[in-house]
Design a protein around this motif. Structure first.
Motif, short mmCIF file in Angstrom:
data_model
loop_
_atom_site.label_atom_id
_atom_site.label_comp_id
_atom_site.label_asym_id
_atom_site.label_seq_id
_atom_site.Cartn_x
_atom_site.Cartn_y
_atom_site.Cartn_z
N SER A 91 0.81 -1.22 0.00
CA SER A 91 0.00 0.00 0.00
C SER A 91 0.84 1.27 0.00
O SER A 91 0.35 2.35 -0.32
CB SER A 91 -0.92 0.01 1.23
N TYR A 121 0.39 10.98 -0.57
CA TYR A 121 -0.85 10.40 -0.05
C TYR A 121 -1.64 11.50 0.65
O TYR A 121 -1.12 12.21 1.53
CB TYR A 121 -0.53 9.26 0.92
N GLN A 196 -10.87 2.26 3.74
CA GLN A 196 -9.60 1.80 3.18
C GLN A 196 -9.23 0.43 3.76
O GLN A 196 -9.87 -0.07 4.70
CB GLN A 196 -8.51 2.83 3.44
N ALA A 197 -8.19 -0.17 3.19
CA ALA A 197 -7.78 -1.52 3.58
C ALA A 197 -7.38 -1.55 5.06
O ALA A 197 -6.64 -0.68 5.53
CB ALA A 197 -6.63 -1.99 2.71
#
Length: 224
Positions: A91, A121, A196-197
């Motif tokens: 990620s 990010y 999100q993950a």
């Protein structure tokens, strides 16, 4: 002693005596013949069998059985976030935590998010703490994770969410606050923000948080 002359010739009296006394004295014909052939005892005795050959190679050995290695300990289900200093996940984001700070029943820990990837990010909002897991990976029931610190007595105020960009190599931080309780958590199931993950984050210090407790999180801010 009377000598006896058999057909093949005379046998010395000492040999005859040895034959008669074999059982009681332990004397044997082969021993007497050895003394006859080598009265000075110059012959070298035959070597005892050895486990190692004369050329230095190993002979027949019985080795102890090889014990199987210990089985690895079970880990909680789901992806595991690397500890601080480990490799970068796919990620491009790596979670970490600091030590637990305790004062008058209030507990606090810093949660960090490092951009270890190659692209910027965008950060906006709060970390999404999905669950707190015990040492065996079981979920601690009744723990509520909330955005903000209003529901945690004596916790400092939340600065509020502000959007910013986390460039490669930069870090963000957020605070997690709770009141002391009996059951200890060893892992967090957490994501950078809701949707999100989610990864499983091992904790260096246990969170004495549950059950039936509230975990309040402050918004992400640049770590500097």
């Amino acid at each position: 002693m009377i000598a006896i002359r058999p057909r093949g010739g005379w046998v010395r009296p000492v040999v005859l005596a040895c034959l008669v006394m074999t059982v009681t004295s332990g004397c044997g014909l082969s021993a007497e013949l050895d003394r006859e052939r080598d009265p000075a005892r110059t012959a070298v005795p035959f070597p005892a069998p050895s486990a190692v050959g004369t050329d230095g190679s190993a002979g027949l050995r019985i080795e102890p059985p090889e014990l199987p290695s210990s089985a690895p300990s079970p880990s909680p289900s789901g992806a595991v976030a690397g500890r601080q200093g480990s490799g970068c996940p796919a990620s491009g984001l790596r979670f970490g935590t600091g030590p637990v700070d305790a004062a008058m029943g209030l507990r606090a820990v810093t949660l960090t998010l490092t951009n270890c990837g190659k692209r910027p990010y965008a950060v906006d909002g709060y970390p999404d703490v999905v669950a707190v897991l015990g040492p065996e990976g079981a979920r601690i029931t009744g723990v509520r994770a909330v955005a903000g610190t209003d529901q945690v007595p004596m916790a400092p105020p939340d600065p509020g969410a502000k959007a910013f960009t986390l460039r490669p190599g930069e870090r963000a931080r957020a605070g997690l606050y709770w009141r002391m309780a009996a059951e200890e958590g060893s892992y967090l199931r957490v994501a950078p923000r809701a949707g999100q993950a989610v990864v499983t984050l091992p904790l260096p210090d246990p969170l004495d948080i549950g059950p039936r407790n509230t975990l309040g999180a402050t918004a992400w801010v640049p770590a500097g």
